[in-house]
Enzyme design. Structure first.
Site, PDB file in Angstrom:
ATOM      1  N   HIS A   1       0.809  -1.220   0.000  1.00  0.00           N
ATOM      2  CA  HIS A   1       0.000   0.000   0.000  1.00  0.00           C
ATOM      3  C   HIS A   1       0.845   1.274   0.000  1.00  0.00           C
ATOM      4  CE1 HIS A   1      -2.473   3.213   1.910  1.00  0.00           C
ATOM      5  NE2 HIS A   1      -3.391   2.724   1.092  1.00  0.00           N
TER       6      HIS A   1
ATOM      7  N   GLU B   1      -3.599  -4.696   9.237  1.00  0.00           N
ATOM      8  CA  GLU B   1      -3.863  -3.831   8.083  1.00  0.00           C
ATOM      9  C   GLU B   1      -3.020  -2.558   8.104  1.00  0.00           C
ATOM     10  OE1 GLU B   1      -7.859  -3.644   6.456  1.00  0.00           O
ATOM     11  OE2 GLU B   1      -8.579  -4.766   8.196  1.00  0.00           O
TER      12      GLU B   1
ATOM     13  N   HIS C   1      -1.129   0.674   6.896  1.00  0.00           N
ATOM     14  CA  HIS C   1      -1.319   1.622   5.795  1.00  0.00           C
ATOM     15  C   HIS C   1      -0.109   2.558   5.696  1.00  0.00           C
ATOM     16  CE1 HIS C   1      -5.285   0.432   4.476  1.00  0.00           C
ATOM     17  NE2 HIS C   1      -5.702   0.402   5.729  1.00  0.00           N
TER      18      HIS C   1
ATOM     19  N   GLU D   1      -4.602  -0.229  10.901  1.00  0.00           N
ATOM     20  CA  GLU D   1      -6.033   0.046  10.899  1.00  0.00           C
ATOM     21  C   GLU D   1      -6.746  -0.544  12.111  1.00  0.00           C
ATOM     22  OE1 GLU D   1      -9.770  -0.202   7.747  1.00  0.00           O
ATOM     23  OE2 GLU D   1      -7.696  -0.285   7.026  1.00  0.00           O
TER      24      GLU D   1
END
Length: 283
Positions: free
Chosen positions: A217, A257, A259, A274
């Protein structure tokens, strides 16, 4: 490598962007309309707009952090004195960086434009010349802005006067998102194809395979010519050396998660998870 986690929010708040500034670490909570700071002092800034979706955050040139609000067409500013303000810019601003001219530059996802905002709030926009390209992240070199075209499957370069050159990626439908300039070129990652890449100032592109299912990402270049990458799909963070090889990988836990990420002044790494925390990776 040691990893320390700092809980900053409920899991539903979604820490997203992260930056080191003013002696603290700042993160955007994309799902709750809040910007949080850990350090001394720790603070939370409620933007009064739960749907504002604060996303990418950077240290500005004016003793403040700046961040995009793609949910309500604004770019926000929080001064180190705690003053909160905003600038309206239409088009769902997302990526953000400080340009070589000292202004803030952002991608406008819904209008296929790049926006420029001066520290006193003057706004200009420049078309990228491609429709439906969905410009995502943006970074600056000493003479230009570089940005990913997520749906255009390309890397864009814009001069400070708005002239755009587009470089298609070798891999079809790769889905480029993160991008960051470094000493060996501009690094980027493609979330759909699961690869990292690097583009030189003259437009030569190299692509490097990542582990299956990684869904990279964000990326940040290292002083040694490599990069760190968040592997959103794998719940991990990886370091690539200057040749594009995966030199190390660290798991951050199931459903973490990861980012945004940033390099601290001591070359340690911060990434926003996240699940509600910031992870600090130190040698």
């Amino acid at each position: 490598m040691s990893i320390t986690e700092f809980v900053v929010a409920d899991p539903g708040d979604g820490p997203y962007g992260v930056v080191v500034a003013d002696g603290g670490v700042w993160t955007t909570l994309v799902r709750s309309g809040v910007v949080a700071r850990i350090g001394e002092p720790g603070r939370r800034f409620d933007l009064g707009a739960p749907g504002s979706r604060p996303s990418v955050i950077v240290a500005g040139p004016d003793e403040a952090v700046w961040f995009t609000r793609n949910g309500d067409d604004r770019v926000g500013r929080i001064g180190y004195d705690g003053a909160v303000s905003e600038v309206t810019i239409t088009g769902a601003p997302y990526g953000l960086c400080v340009g070589p001219d000292g202004a803030l530059w952002c991608t406008l996802m819904n209008t296929d434009e790049i926006g420029r905002i001066t520290v006193d709030g003057q706004v200009s926009t420049y078309p990228i010349g491609t429709t439906g390209a969905f410009p995502a992240m943006i970074t600056a070199t000493e003479d230009a802005l570089w940005f990913t075209l997520n749906q255009g499957n390309a890397i864009g370069r814009m001069t400070l006067t708005g002239e755009v050159t587009t470089y298609p990626l070798p891999t079809p439908a790769a889905g480029p998102v993160g991008i960051n300039a470094g000493p060996s070129g501009v690094w980027f990652v493609a979330i759909i194809a699961g690869l990292a890449g690097r583009i030189t100032p003259d437009g030569k592109i190299e692509e490097f395979a990542l582990p299956s299912g990684s869904k990279p990402h964000a990326v940040v270049a290292t002083p040694g010519g490599g990069s760190w990458i968040t592997l959103w799909g794998a719940g991990a963070i990886a370091r690539l050396d200057a040749d594009g090889n995966v030199a190390e990988q660290h798991n951050l836990g199931e459903d973490s998660e990861p980012h945004g990420l940033t390099i601290d002044t001591d070359n340690s790494i911060w990434t926003a998870l996240e699940k509600g925390s910031l992870a600090h990776l130190q040698p």
